[in-house]
Design a protein around this motif. Structure first.
Motif, PDB file in Angstrom:
ATOM      1  N   GLN B 240       0.827  -1.209   0.000  1.00 48.97           N
ATOM      2  CA  GLN B 240       0.000   0.000   0.000  1.00 48.97           C
ATOM      3  C   GLN B 240       0.862   1.259   0.000  1.00 48.97           C
ATOM      4  O   GLN B 240       0.629   2.172  -0.804  1.00 48.97           O
ATOM      5  CB  GLN B 240      -0.936  -0.008   1.221  1.00 48.97           C
ATOM      6  N   SER B 359      -3.945   2.277  -8.645  1.00 45.82           N
ATOM      7  CA  SER B 359      -4.318   2.434  -7.231  1.00 45.82           C
ATOM      8  C   SER B 359      -4.890   1.150  -6.648  1.00 45.82           C
ATOM      9  O   SER B 359      -5.010   1.021  -5.433  1.00 45.82           O
ATOM     10  CB  SER B 359      -5.327   3.572  -7.070  1.00 45.82           C
ATOM     11  N   ASN B 360      -5.255   0.201  -7.484  1.00 47.77           N
ATOM     12  CA  ASN B 360      -5.803  -1.059  -6.969  1.00 47.77           C
ATOM     13  C   ASN B 360      -4.770  -2.167  -6.792  1.00 47.77           C
ATOM     14  O   ASN B 360      -5.123  -3.266  -6.356  1.00 47.77           O
ATOM     15  CB  ASN B 360      -6.947  -1.551  -7.880  1.00 47.77           C
ATOM     16  N   PRO B 362      -2.510  -2.487  -4.472  1.00 46.71           N
ATOM     17  CA  PRO B 362      -2.468  -2.975  -3.080  1.00 46.71           C
ATOM     18  C   PRO B 362      -3.641  -3.899  -2.734  1.00 46.71           C
ATOM     19  O   PRO B 362      -3.482  -4.807  -1.922  1.00 46.71           O
ATOM     20  CB  PRO B 362      -2.547  -1.684  -2.247  1.00 46.71           C
ATOM     21  N   LYS B 363      -4.799  -3.656  -3.349  1.00 47.84           N
ATOM     22  CA  LYS B 363      -5.955  -4.534  -3.086  1.00 47.84           C
ATOM     23  C   LYS B 363      -5.737  -5.915  -3.699  1.00 47.84           C
ATOM     24  O   LYS B 363      -6.342  -6.898  -3.291  1.00 47.84           O
ATOM     25  CB  LYS B 363      -7.231  -3.920  -3.658  1.00 47.84           C
ATOM     26  N   LEU B 367      -5.672 -10.470  -2.196  1.00 44.20           N
ATOM     27  CA  LEU B 367      -6.480 -11.403  -2.998  1.00 44.20           C
ATOM     28  C   LEU B 367      -5.609 -12.534  -3.540  1.00 44.20           C
ATOM     29  O   LEU B 367      -6.007 -13.705  -3.536  1.00 44.20           O
ATOM     30  CB  LEU B 367      -7.166 -10.665  -4.151  1.00 44.20           C
ATOM     31  N   LEU B 423     -11.601  -5.493  -9.786  1.00 43.67           N
ATOM     32  CA  LEU B 423     -10.758  -4.331  -9.468  1.00 43.67           C
ATOM     33  C   LEU B 423     -10.623  -3.383 -10.667  1.00 43.67           C
ATOM     34  O   LEU B 423      -9.772  -2.495 -10.678  1.00 43.67           O
ATOM     35  CB  LEU B 423      -9.369  -4.805  -9.014  1.00 43.67           C
TER      36      LEU B 423
END
Lengths: 475, 475
Positions: B240, B359-360, B362-363, B367, B423
């Motif tokens: 992140q 920006s996704n 880190p998400k 997963l 995402l």
């Protein structure tokens, strides 16, 4: 096969009113319909009245309109701000004109991903003002940016003066939501910079002049806004020495200017006389206006001075670097007033959009002279030297009759386009084919190339209801 | 309708020999045919032998081959260097494999217009070496550049680590000569930077994975070569904080780095252990490698130091700016050895090419952890953080049986791709769909979107002879 389009009758109008609401339908009112009959092409013979104007507010409403039109065989013409220069938004076969003016929201500015999502009716400059507050900018830069809609920019793949450094509109589009002629809503791409998932439908749709689909959401890539920008002007004896400077700057100095504008002798003489500034350009046979941008003003100024030196070493007559906003204005004045200067001679003109490899611009000038002498018209040449896109303009001499002009113009255009093709160029760099240049398309594209385009049109729009008669006619 | 392709018999081989000369046909020789049965996809189950390999030397020879194939209903698969990563050059239905290896000339380097004209079989890096001598460069930058052909780059719209600043291959292609499946030779574009003369067939062909036509001349835009380049590495506690730094650099400092590479914790731990350099990355849960280029080395170094400060202010653990070539090498070592480190664990892998909005990223990491834990596989994530294109790799654990792996992998990929779609991403950023990812295409594209692509394929190739079974199957 002759397509039999249906006439728009009251029943259809009622159905359209049911879709968008009666306030957003214009029908049976010539005065209110008239503004939708033309774009910015000067020649009124390219205009045509729509039968009905409809203003949907969403992709769903637009989808319902297209389903109706496709079912009933009614032609549909999409229209943005009407700032086009090739008749693209003119409802050639009547029918339904869809205005995107109500779909005018900036849906999202995503600063983390440097992407914005826009509806098609957002005015380009309004959007740029908004993102500039965030230190960002949209690098698409059509000359009509104070008026034009982003949807139209995408439909025409609008260019402008900064393509040499920043490319054209298409470079900045990462996703599109689009309503197909069938009324189906699809999405290609999104907020991602890279995507090779199947064919590049996004880039096919960009520049398709409203013939393959109507955009309802546009994903626009943003760039960090450069902190500084400086303009300069260089005077040359002739077009050849001016154009020779372009690769010199790029190769020797390894600098890509933001823009390089060019004016030939006739443009310069006429405009400087119009402005009462003839003395300033004494002896000059061509000028370049060069823009640089970047984050370090001192460094850019240094680079401008170096460019000036380089040009003077290679025979330039004079060079000025803007020292402030007043200087910038002075530098641009002659370029900005070129169109006006020739309109003062005659408003009857054909604004052209030819493009040639940059190094061939000097070869273009004597050819323009030859053609204009032969046909007794005026043909100045100015435009975007950095990318070879020249807005040569055919201007009627005041003494020529309209009848003679109407006979002459097609001959001039044909000779011009053939010359451009022989120089490795083409007939439109940024304005599009529309119906203004449709009949000349076979001069620059072969049968096989046009045939494959027609097949693509048929794949998207088997009933040929979406903006028919643009780019080419289907048989 | 099941397409009935013809088998390549002796008569066909004779005709092919007549076209290209018998020395340039390989037939009935399994050993010589074998290298043409696969690309760089590790899994051999994706391989398939061609019936005959043909090596044309010109567009005319290629045209004759395609005319023959189209007439006789023989599938044709084009192949560049075979460096692809999605099975695009594999002759899935047997038939004729066309190798472009003999069409390997740089036809022109036009320094005045900053354009080169290449045949498809030119090796990307050879070409770059040649133009760099002139102070220019081709900004397409696939990782396989020492091996891959320019034709393959264009067919796959190759990306690489510098897309954030320079975009992908497609941005640099201004013209294509292409042989259509019918054998017809056409040309779109040329040496011009702007061109809106009809549909953008060039960009449609780019990334079409050899299914719409075979390129015979490629017009490549060149850029002035920046005089300086500096790399730096920044260590972060977690993904992140690493990814948060990306928009900070672009928005606050208004700098677009040449590239921003990312490695997650598992990639970093495994690779640094493999290299015996674990200590260097103590405590780091993610790293960024940032490249800047420009003409002024001092300024770039200053910018690197500023980026380092900015990152440290926002919680980075440490930052290093390369002080010379040895440092550059040290910085890149861990990233360059990532693939090797995981191959040492197990050569059985599936190299993925997912892309999400930056920006996704880190998400994505938790997963990946969740999916890999559930299915008991290893799944490191590293790649091009600047553009969100992550080469997550599914790696078999040494103890897992091949049978179990074969059952697991499709489940892992399906879950991965669904997560990526949620995402805002897609399944391929630069490697293509080919046949490796074909069955997963409906996970990320809707029926309408795929249908329009199929119609385009049919418009170009009604007999479905050119590279059939890639991207999607026609019904």
């Amino acid at each position: 096969m002759v397509k039999r389009y249906q006439v728009v009758d009251k029943k259809i109008v009622e159905e359209l009113s049911g879709i968008v609401g009666p306030d957003f339908v214009i029908y049976d009112d010539a005065e209110k319909l008239e503004p939708f009959s033309h774009d910015e092409v000067a020649d009124t013979s390219f205009a045509k009245m729509p039968e009905v104007v409809v203003k949907p507010a969403s992709a769903e409403e637009l989808s319902a309109i297209l389903k109706l039109a496709n079912r009933e065989m009614i032609p549909v013409t999409p229209r943005g701000a009407g700032s086009g220069l090739s008749g693209g938004a003119v409802p050639l076969s009547g029918g339904i004109l869809v205005s995107t003016e109500r779909m005018n929201k900036v849906l999202e500015i995503d600063k983390k991903n440097l992407v914005a999502i826009l509806e098609p009716g957002v005015i380009t400059n309004d959007f740029n003002d908004e993102v500039q507050k965030e230190g960002l900018f949209f690098a698409g830069y059509p000359m009509s940016l104070e008026m034009c809609y982003i949807g139209g920019n995408v439909a025409e793949n609008a260019g402008g003066g900064r393509a040499i450094k920043y490319g054209v509109t298409g470079r900045y589009i990462t996703g599109l939501e689009v309503v197909l002629p069938s009324g189906e809503i699809c999405t290609f791409g999104g907020k991602r910079v890279k995507d090779v998932t199947g064919y590049n439908i996004i880039q096919l749709l960009i520049g398709s002049e409203g013939t393959l689909g109507i955009f309802t959401k546009i994903y626009v890539k943003l760039l960090p806004l450069p902190k500084a920008k400086i303009d300069m002007m260089v005077l040359f004896e002739d077009a050849q020495s001016a154009i020779d400077a372009v690769p010199l700057i790029m190769n020797t100095m390894r600098i890509i200017p933001t823009g390089i504008e060019f004016m030939d002798k006739i443009s310069l003489d006429t405009t400087s006389e119009f402005l009462n500034e003839k003395k300033r350009y004494q002896g000059a046979g061509a000028i370049l206006i060069i823009e640089l941008d970047g984050n370090d003003a001192d460094q850019i100024r240094e680079e401008c001075l170096d460019i000036g030196e380089l040009c003077l070493d290679h025979g330039a007559l004079d060079a000025f670097v803007a020292e402030g906003p007043a200087d910038q204005e002075k530098i641009w004045k002659v370029r900005r007033h070129a169109a006006e200067a020739f309109k003062a001679i005659s408003p009857v003109q054909s604004l052209e959009d030819i493009v040639v490899p940059v190094s061939n611009i000097p070869k273009l000038i004597p050819l323009l002279e030859k053609i204009s002498e032969k046909h007794n018209v005026i043909m100045p040449c100015y435009g975007h030297a950095g990318d070879g896109n020249m807005h040569a303009t055919v201007v009627k001499k005041p003494e020529q009759s309209m009848e003679s002009w109407d006979q002459t113009l097609p001959l001039v255009l044909e000779e011009l386009y053939i010359a451009v093709k022989e120089l490795g160029g083409t007939i439109s760099g940024e304005h599009g084919i529309g119906h203004k240049r449709k009949k000349y398309l076979p001069l620059v594209l072969g049968d096989v190339e046009i045939e494959i385009m027609k097949k693509i049109k048929q794949a998207f729009d088997p009933n040929n209801i979406l903006n028919p008669g643009k780019i080419f006619d289907l048989d």
